[in-house]
Scaffold this motif. Sequence first.
Motif, mmCIF file in Angstrom:
data_model
loop_
_atom_site.group_PDB
_atom_site.id
_atom_site.type_symbol
_atom_site.label_atom_id
_atom_site.label_comp_id
_atom_site.label_asym_id
_atom_site.label_seq_id
_atom_site.Cartn_x
_atom_site.Cartn_y
_atom_site.Cartn_z
ATOM 1 N N LEU A 94 -8.017 94.014 21.375
ATOM 2 C CA LEU A 94 -6.788 93.516 21.996
ATOM 3 C C LEU A 94 -5.698 94.565 21.839
ATOM 4 N N ALA A 95 -5.195 95.104 22.951
ATOM 5 C CA ALA A 95 -4.089 96.064 22.909
ATOM 6 C C ALA A 95 -2.792 95.302 22.733
ATOM 7 N N THR A 96 -2.014 95.685 21.734
ATOM 8 C CA THR A 96 -0.797 94.940 21.402
ATOM 9 C C THR A 96 0.450 95.729 21.776
ATOM 10 N N GLY A 97 1.074 96.374 20.824
ATOM 11 C CA GLY A 97 2.302 97.104 21.089
ATOM 12 C C GLY A 97 2.767 97.833 19.844
ATOM 13 N N PRO A 98 4.027 98.244 19.813
ATOM 14 C CA PRO A 98 4.543 98.974 18.648
ATOM 15 C C PRO A 98 4.607 98.086 17.409
ATOM 16 N N ALA A 99 4.750 98.723 16.271
ATOM 17 C CA ALA A 99 4.914 97.989 15.016
ATOM 18 C C ALA A 99 6.167 97.127 15.077
ATOM 19 N N GLN A 100 6.062 95.914 14.508
ATOM 20 C CA GLN A 100 7.166 94.960 14.416
ATOM 21 C C GLN A 100 7.590 94.408 15.782
ATOM 22 N N SER A 101 6.747 94.586 16.788
ATOM 23 C CA SER A 101 7.059 94.033 18.102
ATOM 24 C C SER A 101 6.499 92.631 18.217
ATOM 25 N N ALA A 102 6.935 91.906 19.261
ATOM 26 C CA ALA A 102 6.403 90.566 19.513
ATOM 27 C C ALA A 102 4.918 90.638 19.856
ATOM 28 N N TYR A 103 4.514 91.703 20.560
ATOM 29 C CA TYR A 103 3.098 91.848 20.901
ATOM 30 C C TYR A 103 2.241 91.938 19.643
ATOM 31 N N GLU A 104 2.716 92.691 18.670
ATOM 32 C CA GLU A 104 1.969 92.813 17.425
ATOM 33 C C GLU A 104 1.876 91.461 16.730
ATOM 34 N N GLU A 105 2.970 90.704 16.716
ATOM 35 C CA GLU A 105 2.980 89.395 16.075
ATOM 36 C C GLU A 105 2.014 88.436 16.758
#
Length: 440
Positions: free
Chosen positions: A47-58
């Motif tokens: 699953l590709a998420t996003g930068p650290a501490q982003s909503a995508y990562e959460e």
Amino acid sequence: MSQALRNTLLSLRDLIVSAGPLAFVGVAVLVLAYWWLNPNPPKTVTLATGPAQSAYEEFGKRYQKALAVEGIEVKLLPSEGSSANLQLLREGKADVAFVQGGTAELMPDDHDELVSLGSLFVEPVWVFYRTDTAWRQHKVNRLDSLRQLRGWRVNVGSEGSGVPTLMERLLEANKVEPGAVKISQLEQTPATVDFLAGKLDAIVFASAPESLMVQMLLQTPGVQLLDFAQHEAYTRRFPFLTPVTLPRGVVDLATNVPARDVRLVAPTTSLLAREGTHPALLTLFAQNAQKLHSGAGWFNRAREFPNTRGSELPIAKEGDRAMNEPVPMLQRYLPFWLANLIERMWLVLGILLAIMLPLSRIVPPLYQFRVRSRVFRWYGRLREIEIDMEKGMAPPAELIKALDALEAQAEKVTVPLSYADELYALRNHIHLVRKKLLRT
């Protein structure tokens, strides 16, 4: 070994031999169908998420935890953001990814190679600016137009986030000439550090409110959020945008943050997947999306998301089923892997049952023939002895010896009790021939 046990084992052997070919065909068809349909999903998915501490990562961590319950390992692939996620899907490095509408240009092949599992949530465009800069440039504390950013140092996020593309389109719509704004494209964390240190005048995010950076900046003294006073007009010009309002006090009721309603524009984020991703994985992601994104939020009421509205790509049938149909009955009472196996194989099982039931009718005659053949084959030898007796082709002593040998063989024949009458009939016929021979 007792005679009863021997008889039982012999009957079981005959049954297995009689039904064996039919059972083998059935098992072979099931194995072939299982291989062809591949009903159970792979144990890992990226699953590709996003930068650290982003909503995508959460959200990625939430999906990871949810699918772990079903024995699926979700590998989170950090990225710069939405545009990078779309490229990771195209390159096959990710199976599923969060992609924000309007932040990247779709290619013609994307409509054939990618599918959407539905729109998950809105991600407002957050334009945070320093109050002291606004006062120094415009003698006001509140900004309500992107045109007021002329001459400012503004960070619009890294290229892979898709935000630079989005902001370029929005600035162009406001007739802000290229170069009129000093654009930088730092990642979120270093950009936020520079912004708070006064090295940047404004910073732009396009993120869900769950982002830690957004949460922090909303409550930072000396930082304001640009009000998109024309947010309805933006959404008429750009179909991928939605007008939303950040209600007064929603961040912190006690300290009244924000102090007034703030109008924003928001692209919608979808969960995209590669066309070849296993259907069971798509089902798991779509079903868990219902659990993770259906609650009320700052910008939506309960059960407004996920939905199929405004999708730029075809909706996968697994996503449509999860959003618009009740949970399948089998999945309510059985583990997912078993329910999925039955649902994927039910057609094959039905066809196999329709074929095997008629064919199974030949098993009893085969079994009967096999058991009776152990008795009937000796009738051939008995008939030979009788013919020799009638034609005088052998002396009586030799024929009696042959009958004794045949009777000894008959005594060794073992058949199930239900066929014992056949065996006793053979013995009686041997005695009849013996009596006939003795009378001659």
